[in-house]
Design a protein around this motif. Structure first.
Motif, PDB file in Angstrom:
ATOM      1  N   MET A 147       0.861  -1.206   0.000  1.00 38.72           N
ATOM      2  CA  MET A 147       0.000   0.000   0.000  1.00 38.72           C
ATOM      3  C   MET A 147       0.882   1.235   0.000  1.00 38.72           C
ATOM      4  N   PHE A 148       0.626   2.126  -0.881  1.00 38.50           N
ATOM      5  CA  PHE A 148       1.467   3.324  -0.994  1.00 38.50           C
ATOM      6  C   PHE A 148       0.795   4.445  -0.219  1.00 38.50           C
ATOM      7  N   THR A 149       1.489   4.955   0.758  1.00 37.18           N
ATOM      8  CA  THR A 149       0.858   5.946   1.633  1.00 37.18           C
ATOM      9  C   THR A 149       0.538   7.222   0.887  1.00 37.18           C
ATOM     10  N   GLU A 150       1.416   7.613  -0.055  1.00 32.57           N
ATOM     11  CA  GLU A 150       1.135   8.858  -0.779  1.00 32.57           C
ATOM     12  C   GLU A 150      -0.102   8.717  -1.639  1.00 32.57           C
ATOM     13  N   LEU A 151      -0.285   7.526  -2.209  1.00 33.19           N
ATOM     14  CA  LEU A 151      -1.468   7.338  -3.039  1.00 33.19           C
ATOM     15  C   LEU A 151      -2.716   7.360  -2.170  1.00 33.19           C
ATOM     16  N   ASN A 152      -2.612   6.843  -0.970  1.00 29.22           N
ATOM     17  CA  ASN A 152      -3.772   6.887  -0.071  1.00 29.22           C
ATOM     18  C   ASN A 152      -4.185   8.306   0.224  1.00 29.22           C
ATOM     19  N   SER A 153      -3.206   9.182   0.423  1.00 31.20           N
ATOM     20  CA  SER A 153      -3.577  10.562   0.719  1.00 31.20           C
ATOM     21  C   SER A 153      -4.103  11.263  -0.522  1.00 31.20           C
ATOM     22  N   ILE A 154      -3.613  10.868  -1.699  1.00 35.50           N
ATOM     23  CA  ILE A 154      -4.143  11.481  -2.926  1.00 35.50           C
ATOM     24  C   ILE A 154      -5.594  11.076  -3.118  1.00 35.50           C
ATOM     25  N   LEU A 155      -5.877   9.792  -2.868  1.00 28.80           N
ATOM     26  CA  LEU A 155      -7.237   9.320  -3.083  1.00 28.80           C
ATOM     27  C   LEU A 155      -8.114   9.535  -1.861  1.00 28.80           C
ATOM     28  N   SER A 156      -7.566  10.106  -0.821  1.00 29.34           N
ATOM     29  CA  SER A 156      -8.257  10.320   0.467  1.00 29.34           C
ATOM     30  C   SER A 156      -8.922   9.045   0.926  1.00 29.34           C
ATOM     31  N   SER A 157      -8.167   7.968   0.925  1.00 33.19           N
ATOM     32  CA  SER A 157      -8.742   6.712   1.378  1.00 33.19           C
ATOM     33  C   SER A 157      -7.810   6.141   2.423  1.00 33.19           C
ATOM     34  N   SER A 158      -8.377   5.334   3.307  1.00 32.53           N
ATOM     35  CA  SER A 158      -7.525   4.685   4.289  1.00 32.53           C
ATOM     36  C   SER A 158      -8.089   3.302   4.547  1.00 32.53           C
ATOM     37  N   PRO A 159      -7.249   2.366   4.999  1.00 37.92           N
ATOM     38  CA  PRO A 159      -7.748   1.004   5.191  1.00 37.92           C
ATOM     39  C   PRO A 159      -8.875   0.909   6.217  1.00 37.92           C
ATOM     40  N   ASP A 160      -8.977   1.917   7.095  1.00 38.96           N
ATOM     41  CA  ASP A 160     -10.013   1.808   8.123  1.00 38.96           C
ATOM     42  C   ASP A 160     -11.386   2.137   7.585  1.00 38.96           C
ATOM     43  N   SER A 161     -11.431   3.034   6.605  1.00 38.93           N
ATOM     44  CA  SER A 161     -12.761   3.386   6.093  1.00 38.93           C
ATOM     45  C   SER A 161     -12.750   3.230   4.592  1.00 38.93           C
ATOM     46  N   VAL A 162     -13.442   2.225   4.118  1.00 37.95           N
ATOM     47  CA  VAL A 162     -13.459   1.943   2.688  1.00 37.95           C
ATOM     48  C   VAL A 162     -14.821   2.336   2.140  1.00 37.95           C
ATOM     49  N   THR A 163     -14.839   3.219   1.162  1.00 35.96           N
ATOM     50  CA  THR A 163     -16.142   3.621   0.607  1.00 35.96           C
ATOM     51  C   THR A 163     -16.682   2.466  -0.218  1.00 35.96           C
ATOM     52  N   PRO A 164     -17.916   2.069  -0.006  1.00 36.01           N
ATOM     53  CA  PRO A 164     -18.450   0.910  -0.722  1.00 36.01           C
ATOM     54  C   PRO A 164     -18.948   1.290  -2.106  1.00 36.01           C
ATOM     55  N   GLY A 165     -19.072   0.282  -2.938  1.00 33.72           N
ATOM     56  CA  GLY A 165     -19.712   0.467  -4.232  1.00 33.72           C
ATOM     57  C   GLY A 165     -18.867   1.198  -5.249  1.00 33.72           C
ATOM     58  N   GLU A 166     -17.542   1.178  -5.117  1.00 34.68           N
ATOM     59  CA  GLU A 166     -16.699   1.904  -6.060  1.00 34.68           C
ATOM     60  C   GLU A 166     -16.170   0.973  -7.135  1.00 34.68           C
ATOM     61  N   PHE A 167     -16.124   1.467  -8.359  1.00 32.84           N
ATOM     62  CA  PHE A 167     -15.480   0.733  -9.432  1.00 32.84           C
ATOM     63  C   PHE A 167     -14.276   1.569  -9.840  1.00 32.84           C
TER      64      PHE A 167
END
Lengths: 400, 274
Positions: B1-21
């Motif tokens: 998991m790339f931390t910089e990409l997580n911040s770019i996509l504003s996503s984190s393993p604790d909260s995953v937005t459902p229903g995304e393609f």
């Protein structure tokens, strides 16, 4: 960056799972080392030499076991055939087993033309060094006074070579002696011997027969990774000549919209599946200059791990161009793999040229020397200026 | 998991937005490093992952994931990961043997015009398994489907329309019904302006999938040429279907892949340049 020692191999106490595929990081305790191979310094992959040391360097130390090298043939199939012969000759010298498949010639024709190895190790190439002027002390030569910005750049080393030798050298003017050649076990697949009655649109009988024959050899001779580890292991070198040409029954090279569009790509997928699950390595040559569809060429390249393309100057107007007089052709690296790691080893330079010398096939960075001659006539200077941009010859015309 | 990409996509393993393609696409480049990112990301967020690894062996994914800190063998044993190794399954179909016990998933190789129905059945059965809570088995989060990569199906003879149907069925099942996510990798080879007949399949597939997706990560080489220190550029494109009309947002980053991850930076701020 060398792979950390702790990362090599799986959980040390367990046996490797039966259905594991290739790219084992082999630790010393588990596997008897196979002659003619060495682990890569970058990611612990098991590598074999292609027979051409500069090509080994380009591919990141050698060809990884379980991968395919695609060579896009030059127009007359001279240099690609040469590299295939180097690959097979290296297999004979390292005592690997060979599997050769052709559609037109007998595989024995290729095997009889293998170059003779130079076994006494006389020709060891040294890295290209800058010539030192005699009498000049070292310091003043090293400290640049005018071009001091370039002080920190490394000296130009045009010949691609690494410090440690891996692989053998061959003398192209002689063919390998029959005793050496017959000592190696060789499996042949000649297409005219196998019946090819009909084919569906997506699977050609010729490719299916080749895949079946290869799998049968792998199972029978014990190259499967699932086979018991106690036996001494060996590598199978697979050489497939001119795949995709019309002689295989494929119309990729003949039509703009071929009927058997996916036959070769399906075969390459099956080949990758076979190689990943066995101790073998393949070199495939393909007459890409006959394939009109660039998109198809792109998907073929993606299904092979390594891909290079050769363009020889023979017969083209570049043959007489004095700029290219030192070289026999250009070499393009189309793809490098990234196996078991995120990053791939991209080449430093993309403009490479090759030349075939008697004792070496060398691949060098193409750089144009400065045009220092006084006797260049005006006619050829015009040719030079139009042929290639970044040469320094154009400014001679502005003589004040 | 790339931390910089997580911040770019504003996503984190604790909260995953459902229903995304999420569609990862590339043009004359290699975007498979993003698939490794999403694989380790979703395994860390304790979702059930169905992975169709069609182009590489299990060892490859396992070795890379180990460097990113996730163990695929453990996840497979615990039941969190359902892995389909396309290469291995395909051999039994391509080389028919007398006593083969192949799974039905790669059946399309036998007769590609038939379509990818059997592959969809495999995905569905793999994803549904998370609903049942067996004794002693752990509860996993919503299912996630990862496909690496979808363009190889075109090379194996499947029609672009059939692949679009497959992705639509999977999206309906995984994203809408089971409230999970889906990540697909699609690869393109030609220039965007060329209109060749041969490229119809791949371009049509790319356009169709871009239309279906909710987040598109498009990887390309640098427009200025080859550089050893900057491996390319990533264009991140969100399609949010908000109440106030369609709202697309694009961001452009350059990236460099190294041994244990990838670093993303805005254009022109690479450490090699500054």
């Amino acid at each position: 960056m060398a792979a950390p020692v702790s990362g090599m191999g799986e959980a040390p106490a367990e046996r490797l799972p039966v259905n594991s595929t290739s790219f084992q990081k082999k630790t010393r305790s588990k596997l008897v080392s196979i002659p003619g191979t060495r682990p890569s310094v970058q990611n612990g992959q098991l590598l074999v030499s292609t027979g051409v040391t500069s090509l080994d360097y380009l591919l990141g130390g050698g060809l990884a076991v379980g991968t395919v090298l695609l060579i896009e043939e030059d127009r007359y199939d001279s240099y690609s055939r040469m590299i295939l012969k180097y690959f097979l000759a290296e297999g004979v010298v390292c005592r690997h087993e060979l599997f050769v498949a052709t559609a037109q010639d007998n595989p024995d024709d290729i095997l009889q033309e293998l170059p003779a190895p130079i076994l006494d190790d006389v020709a060891v190439p040294k890295a290209v060094e800058q010539p030192r002027l005699t009498g000049e002390p070292q310091d003043s030569l090293d400290a640049m006074k005018i071009a001091w910005r370039y002080q920190h750049l490394p000296k130009v080393q045009s010949a691609l070579a690494s410090s440690s030798r891996f692989g053998h050298y061959y003398d192209v003017s002689k063919t390998m002696e029959a005793e050496i050649r017959q000592a190696a076990k060789c499996h042949r697949f000649c297409l005219p011997d196998h019946v090819t009655p009909s084919s569906t649109a997506h699977r050609l009988e010729s490719y299916s027969a080749l895949l079946e024959s290869l799998q049968e050899v792998i199972h029978r001779e014990g190259f499967d990774l699932a086979a018991p580890m106690s036996k001494s292991r060996n590598i199978l070198r697979v050489g497939l000549h001119s795949l995709g040409s019309a002689l295989w029954g494929d119309d990729l090279c003949c039509h703009d919209k071929p009927r058997h569009r996916h036959a070769l790509t399906t075969f390459l997928y099956g080949l990758r599946a076979l190689l990943r699950s066995s101790l073998s390595v393949a070199v495939v040559t393909l007459p890409s200059h006959l394939i009109q569809d660039r998109a198809l060429m792109g998907s073929i390249t993606r299904l092979c791990d390594n891909a290079i393309a050769l363009e020889s100057f023979k017969g083209s107007e570049r043959e007489t161009n004095p700029l290219y007089k030192d070289y026999h052709g250009l070499l393009y690296v189309r793809q490098v793999p990234h196996l078991n790691c995120l990053a791939s080893q991209l080449p430093d330079h993309k403009d490479l040229a090759f030349k075939l010398k008697r004792k070496q096939f060398s691949i060098e960075r193409l750089h144009l020397p400065p045009d220092l001659s006084e006797t260049v006539s005006r006619v050829s200077r015009g040719e030079l200026a139009s042929a290639c941009g970044p040469s320094a010859s154009g400014t001679k015309n502005l003589d004040f | 998991m790339f931390t910089e990409l997580n911040s770019i996509l504003s996503s984190s393993p604790d909260s995953v937005t459902p229903g995304e393609f999420i569609l990862v696409s590339d043009r004359q480049s290699d975007a498979s490093f993003l698939i490794h990112h999403f694989l380790s990301f979703y395994l860390r967020s304790r979702c059930k992952v169905v992975f169709l690894g069609l182009v590489q062996s299990f060892r490859h994914y396992s070795a890379v994931s180990q460097r990113l800190g996730v163990s695929l063998t453990q996840a497979k044993e615990k039941g969190q990961l359902v892995f389909m190794e396309g290469l291995k399954e395909s051999l039994s179909v391509l080389i028919p043997q007398a006593d083969n016990t192949e799974s039905q998933a790669m059946n399309f190789l036998r007769d590609p015009p038939v379509g990818l129905r059997s592959l969809y059945e495999f995905v569905r059965s793999g994803a549904v398994g998370s609903g049942r809570a067996e004794d002693g088995a752990e509860e996993w989060g919503p299912p996630v489907l990862l496909v690496d990569d979808v363009s190889v199906l075109l090379s194996l003879g499947v029609d672009a329309g059939a692949v679009l149907d497959f992705s639509h069925y999977c999206r309906a099942a995984v994203c809408s019904q089971m409230k999970g996510n889906m990540v697909m990798l699609v690869r393109c080879n030609g220039e965007e302006e060329e209109e060749e007949d041969g490229e119809e399949g791949a371009e049509a597939l790319l356009k169709g999938l871009t239309h279906q997706c909710s987040l598109n990560l498009h990887v390309q080489g640098l427009p200025t040429g080859y550089c050893k220190d900057i491996h390319g550029q990533v264009e991140v494109c969100w399609k949010r279907r908000q109440g106030d009309g369609p709202h697309t947002q694009r961001n452009l980053f350059q990236y460099k892949v190294h041994d244990k991850g990838a670093s993303f930076f805005p254009r022109g701020t690479s450490s090699a340049v500054l």
